[in-house]
Scaffold this motif. Structure first.
Motif, PDB file in Angstrom:
ATOM      1  N   PHE A  22      -7.151  14.499   1.895  1.00 51.75           N
ATOM      2  CA  PHE A  22      -7.020  14.266   3.339  1.00 51.75           C
ATOM      3  C   PHE A  22      -6.594  12.816   3.603  1.00 51.75           C
ATOM      4  N   TYR A  23      -7.201  11.880   2.875  1.00 51.17           N
ATOM      5  CA  TYR A  23      -6.897  10.450   3.045  1.00 51.17           C
ATOM      6  C   TYR A  23      -5.444  10.176   2.674  1.00 51.17           C
ATOM      7  N   PHE A  24      -4.997  10.819   1.597  1.00 48.94           N
ATOM      8  CA  PHE A  24      -3.624  10.626   1.124  1.00 48.94           C
ATOM      9  C   PHE A  24      -2.628  11.100   2.173  1.00 48.94           C
ATOM     10  N   VAL A  25      -2.919  12.261   2.764  1.00 50.29           N
ATOM     11  CA  VAL A  25      -1.976  12.842   3.725  1.00 50.29           C
ATOM     12  C   VAL A  25      -1.987  12.070   5.040  1.00 50.29           C
ATOM     13  N   ASN A  26      -3.185  11.686   5.505  1.00 49.99           N
ATOM     14  CA  ASN A  26      -3.285  11.116   6.852  1.00 49.99           C
ATOM     15  C   ASN A  26      -3.222   9.598   6.925  1.00 49.99           C
ATOM     16  N   LYS A  27      -3.721   8.906   5.908  1.00 53.14           N
ATOM     17  CA  LYS A  27      -3.870   7.460   6.041  1.00 53.14           C
ATOM     18  C   LYS A  27      -2.804   6.670   5.294  1.00 53.14           C
ATOM     19  N   LEU A  28      -2.292   7.218   4.194  1.00 48.94           N
ATOM     20  CA  LEU A  28      -1.337   6.453   3.384  1.00 48.94           C
ATOM     21  C   LEU A  28       0.062   7.005   3.601  1.00 48.94           C
ATOM     22  N   ASP A  29       1.044   6.103   3.617  1.00 52.47           N
ATOM     23  CA  ASP A  29       2.409   6.652   3.703  1.00 52.47           C
ATOM     24  C   ASP A  29       3.106   6.484   2.353  1.00 52.47           C
ATOM     25  N   ILE A  30       2.534   7.138   1.355  1.00 51.15           N
ATOM     26  CA  ILE A  30       3.133   7.125   0.013  1.00 51.15           C
ATOM     27  C   ILE A  30       4.083   8.317  -0.059  1.00 51.15           C
ATOM     28  N   VAL A  31       5.322   8.050  -0.465  1.00 53.52           N
ATOM     29  CA  VAL A  31       6.270   9.163  -0.521  1.00 53.52           C
ATOM     30  C   VAL A  31       6.799   9.396  -1.924  1.00 53.52           C
ATOM     31  N   GLU A  32       6.848   8.329  -2.740  1.00 54.67           N
ATOM     32  CA  GLU A  32       7.506   8.472  -4.037  1.00 54.67           C
ATOM     33  C   GLU A  32       6.598   9.168  -5.047  1.00 54.67           C
ATOM     34  N   PHE A  33       7.219   9.568  -6.164  1.00 58.65           N
ATOM     35  CA  PHE A  33       6.479  10.358  -7.160  1.00 58.65           C
ATOM     36  C   PHE A  33       5.443   9.516  -7.906  1.00 58.65           C
TER      37      PHE A  33
ATOM     38  N   SER B  56       0.849  -1.199   0.000  1.00 54.62           N
ATOM     39  CA  SER B  56       0.000   0.000   0.000  1.00 54.62           C
ATOM     40  C   SER B  56       0.886   1.250   0.000  1.00 54.62           C
ATOM     41  N   ARG B  57       2.192   1.014   0.125  1.00 55.91           N
ATOM     42  CA  ARG B  57       3.098   2.155   0.125  1.00 55.91           C
ATOM     43  C   ARG B  57       3.429   2.610  -1.292  1.00 55.91           C
ATOM     44  N   THR B  58       3.553   1.647  -2.218  1.00 50.24           N
ATOM     45  CA  THR B  58       3.919   2.031  -3.596  1.00 50.24           C
ATOM     46  C   THR B  58       2.744   1.908  -4.553  1.00 50.24           C
ATOM     47  N   GLN B  59       1.698   1.149  -4.188  1.00 46.08           N
ATOM     48  CA  GLN B  59       0.532   0.935  -5.064  1.00 46.08           C
ATOM     49  C   GLN B  59       0.906   0.259  -6.378  1.00 46.08           C
ATOM     50  N   LEU B  60       2.092  -0.356  -6.439  1.00 45.39           N
ATOM     51  CA  LEU B  60       2.487  -1.044  -7.673  1.00 45.39           C
ATOM     52  C   LEU B  60       2.542  -2.539  -7.400  1.00 45.39           C
ATOM     53  N   PRO B  61       1.616  -3.326  -7.958  1.00 45.32           N
ATOM     54  CA  PRO B  61       1.718  -4.779  -7.759  1.00 45.32           C
ATOM     55  C   PRO B  61       2.840  -5.358  -8.628  1.00 45.32           C
ATOM     56  N   TYR B  62       3.462  -6.425  -8.163  1.00 45.45           N
ATOM     57  CA  TYR B  62       4.475  -7.108  -8.971  1.00 45.45           C
ATOM     58  C   TYR B  62       4.137  -8.578  -9.058  1.00 45.45           C
ATOM     59  N   GLU B  63       4.643  -9.186 -10.111  1.00 49.54           N
ATOM     60  CA  GLU B  63       4.465 -10.608 -10.292  1.00 49.54           C
ATOM     61  C   GLU B  63       5.290 -11.357  -9.235  1.00 49.54           C
ATOM     62  N   TYR B  64       4.864 -12.560  -8.879  1.00 46.88           N
ATOM     63  CA  TYR B  64       5.548 -13.331  -7.829  1.00 46.88           C
ATOM     64  C   TYR B  64       7.010 -13.606  -8.206  1.00 46.88           C
TER      65      TYR B  64
ATOM     66  N   TRP C   6      -7.065   1.230  -1.927  1.00 41.53           N
ATOM     67  CA  TRP C   6      -5.661   1.601  -1.725  1.00 41.53           C
ATOM     68  C   TRP C   6      -4.932   0.741  -0.715  1.00 41.53           C
ATOM     69  N   GLU C   7      -5.668   0.010   0.133  1.00 41.45           N
ATOM     70  CA  GLU C   7      -4.953  -0.747   1.175  1.00 41.45           C
ATOM     71  C   GLU C   7      -5.207  -2.239   1.095  1.00 41.45           C
ATOM     72  N   ASN C   8      -5.567  -2.705  -0.106  1.00 43.63           N
ATOM     73  CA  ASN C   8      -5.741  -4.146  -0.341  1.00 43.63           C
ATOM     74  C   ASN C   8      -6.711  -4.822   0.613  1.00 43.63           C
ATOM     75  N   GLN C   9      -7.751  -4.116   1.020  1.00 47.02           N
ATOM     76  CA  GLN C   9      -8.769  -4.773   1.845  1.00 47.02           C
ATOM     77  C   GLN C   9      -9.822  -5.343   0.897  1.00 47.02           C
ATOM     78  N   PHE C  10     -10.633  -6.281   1.420  1.00 43.91           N
ATOM     79  CA  PHE C  10     -11.762  -6.741   0.607  1.00 43.91           C
ATOM     80  C   PHE C  10     -12.930  -5.811   0.876  1.00 43.91           C
ATOM     81  N   TYR C  11     -13.666  -5.472  -0.164  1.00 45.34           N
ATOM     82  CA  TYR C  11     -14.879  -4.672   0.056  1.00 45.34           C
ATOM     83  C   TYR C  11     -16.057  -5.553  -0.292  1.00 45.34           C
ATOM     84  N   TYR C  12     -16.961  -5.726   0.640  1.00 44.13           N
ATOM     85  CA  TYR C  12     -18.051  -6.660   0.346  1.00 44.13           C
ATOM     86  C   TYR C  12     -19.387  -6.148   0.868  1.00 44.13           C
TER      87      TYR C  12
END
Length: 642
Positions: free
Chosen positions: A588-599, A50-58, A526-532
């Motif tokens: 607000f969510y970006f600033v307070n809830k996520l710790d994304i730092v990169e561009f 959830s920090r980079t939001q970039l999934p990678y292959e196994y 953004w945080e890989n939770q399930f929404y149901y």
């Protein structure tokens, strides 16, 4: 994944959806029965953070590989989510315990990570990546136990259990990186009832893992690839030093436990939400607020309107009425076509398309047909529904365009089919180029992109044209009063009749009604939770529609009372005011809830947020516009006009 497979799969999906109305699980996600010692295949889905939001292959990381790597054929939704499901070398058999086994390489030849690989591994650990595996379509979860803030006596007895999706790749201690190289799988099975002389069958109902980091020297391995785990206290973790080569062993153990959980409810543990009470509270709260406000608004509007209409319709004092101000004065201009009628009708057509799609998706999901067990089904369904709803979008846009005295219906239809989807496709394409640059599996492959373009121009465009053609040929909307030849002068408006003030005022109520739900949707994305919680979402959607319509009616009433008849565009803009608040909330969510730092992750976040805000503005703007249009036609039909 070819476009044809995708289409074939869609036809099957539609048939399945039609067939599945009476059952919770879509057929095709039928239970797998295992006998004793049958192989249970463990597959890898992807690595996420959830920090980079970039999934990678196994296999983008140097994990142990099987002899032959085979990827599962995937549906559109899985490709768009960045899932790349692939086989792994773990050997797991039903109800067979394994104490500790080396995964690949002989024990006397440990896996050697080159400096490059070590760097990459350390980088991914630093970025907080999680590994997602599946066994029999169940995702792996890490159990987290913690004491809740209950009374002291109860504390000793009860721990709160929550599950984390996937397992952490490793952890950091100070500036050192440690890799989880030993996985203890705990699989739970449910024994099915069979006749006496038959072999018992089992079904997998839960898949947990306890990841451990154990140093190479502490894993005592023999020639048969067996190993013994050290005592918990005495072992040192496996460090990954990014500046040199590292030697380690990948090991795993398997433990089976019997469980009472039935196959049908095996997903419940993944979906346990600790705050369902909060949810109900917030929904009831917003329902009460909305109905209270709507009650007040309806009463005020109805009383005022009755008074207005009664006044306007009094035959005897016509002279006095003419002196008065109010909405009757603008009757000769209220249906004067606005500027840019083609763009307005195109945007409203896209809004109708979105509205139909969202309504059907939420409704179908609420019936349990898009459960998280069918991966990617939600995205696939949404994409195809948007394409097919082009008929309705085109029909409404065409009819409105005709009402607004438009003549170039072909250009209008093309505009409807390409304006909003073109913006979406453009933004996604630009973001995709950045994701490609990062070699992430979240990048949409080129063939899929071509398939989506083919769907857009092969399904959506012709359907919009079809709908537009019939809409344009149909009788235009019947306006109850004639429009004057010469436009009336608009008096100077008060400050609070400004567009921006209107947007701010109109957005509060709809946003307040859905604000809690927004939090859960954001954490799902953004945080890989399930929404149901689609039942909740359906309720919230209804509340949103009601509140948008009412606010829009109130705003248009005030505007006409101020003798400003340019309401077409303004209603559309002002009704979408809650989208502005969604944007503020996203920041607000970006600033307070996520710790994304990169561009690049930040760019992705704001790119996708822009798409969400745009779509939400179209949706709420369309709802508000149609509510206001019906209202204006009703009130002018009720007064006698000479």
């Amino acid at each position: 994944f070819s476009p044809w497979q995708g289409r074939l799969r869609l036809v099957l999906l539609c048939l399945l959806l039609l067939h599945a109305t009476d059952s919770f699980y879509v057929p095709g996600v039928a239970p797998m029965n295992f006998h004793h010692n049958d192989p249970v295949e463990i597959k890898a889905v992807k690595l996420t953070s959830s920090r980079t939001q970039l999934p990678y292959e196994y296999y983008s990381l140097p994990f142990c590989r099987p002899m032959k790597i085979t990827y599962k054929a995937e549906n559109l939704g899985e490709v768009l989510r960045g899932d790349r499901i692939v086989n792994t070398p773990f050997q797991v058999s039903m109800n067979m315990e394994k104490k500790c086994e080396v995964l690949c390489n002989l024990p006397n030849k440990p896996v050697t990570l080159t400096v490059e690989q070590s760097k990459l591994m350390a980088e991914r650990i630093r970025e907080d990546y999680y590994v997602h595996l599946i066994a029999d379509n169940l995702p792996v979860a890490t159990r987290l136990e913690f004491y809740s803030n209950r009374e002291e006596e109860e504390k000793k007895k009860e721990k709160d259990v929550q599950f984390e999706h996937g397992y952490r790749l490793g952890f950091m201690d100070g500036n050192k990186f440690y890799l989880h190289n030993h996985l203890s799988f705990i699989l739970y099975y449910h024994r099915e009832d069979v006749e006496e002389n038959q072999e018992p069958t089992y079904r997998v109902v839960r898949f947990e893992v306890i990841p451990q980091s154990i140093k190479l020297e502490d894993l005592k391995a023999d020639e048969k690839s067996m190993c013994t785990l050290p005592e918990a206290t005495g072992s040192a973790p496996q460090e990954i030093d990014p500046s040199k080569e590292n030697q380690l062993l990948f090991t795993y153990s398997v433990h089976w436990e019997e469980s009472d959980i039935k196959w049908a409810s095996r997903w419940d543990t993944y979906l346990t939400m600790s705050d369902v009470q909060i949810h109900w509270f917030s929904i009831i709260n917003s329902v009460v607020v909305v109905f209270f406000l709507s009650g007040i608004l309806s009463m005020i509007i109805i009383r005022t309107l009755r008074k207005d209409i009664a006044n306007y319709n009094k035959e005897d004092d016509i002279e006095d009425t003419m002196e008065e101000s109010g909405w009757k004065l603008v009757h000769g201009d209220v249906f004067r076509p606005p500027q840019y009628p083609m763009i307005l009708s195109s945007l409203l057509g896209s809004g109708i398309q979105l509205f139909c799609m969202i309504l059907i998706v939420i409704f179908v999901a609420m019936l349990g047909m898009l459960s998280p067990s069918s991966r990617g089904a939600l995205m696939t369904t949404a994409c195809f529904l948007f394409m097919f709803m082009g008929v309705f979008g085109g029909f409404f846009a065409g009819r409105l365009y005709r009402t607004l005295k438009g003549h170039r219906w072909k250009k209008g239809a093309f505009c409807t089919a390409t304006l909003y989807p073109g913006v979406v496709f453009g933004i996604c394409f630009v973001l995709n180029c950045f994701i490609w640059g990062k070699h992430s599996s979240g990048a949409v492959p080129f063939p899929t992109m071509v398939a989506l373009l083919c769907m857009w121009f092969g399904i959506s465009l012709p359907l919009v044209y079809l709908g537009y053609y019939f809409g344009f040929r149909k009788q235009p909307y019947d306006n109850p009063v004639r429009t004057n030849q010469i436009p009336r002068q608009i008096p100077e408006q008060r400050w609070y009749m400004n567009k921006f003030v209107g947007i701010l005022m109109a957005g509060i109520l709809p946003f307040g009604a859905m604000f809690i739900e927004l939090f859960f949707i954001f954490s799902a994305i953004w945080e890989n939770q399930f929404y149901y919680l689609f039942g909740f979402l359906f309720l919230v959607f209804i509340i949103l529609v009601v509140s948008c319509s009412q606010i829009s009616i109130v705003m248009v009433y005030f505007q006409l009372c101020a003798e400003d008849y340019r309401w077409w565009w303004r209603t559309f803009l002002v009704s979408g005011g809650s989208a502005f608040y969604v944007l503020i909330y996203a920041i607000f969510y970006f600033v307070n809830k996520l710790d994304i730092v990169e561009f690049i992750p930040s760019l992705l976040y704001f790119g996708y947020t822009a798409l969400m805000v745009l779509s939400f503005w179209l949706l709420t703007g369309t709802i508000g516009f149609y509510a206001a249009y019906m209202f204006v036609r009703k009130i002018y039909a009720a007064v006698k006009i000479d």
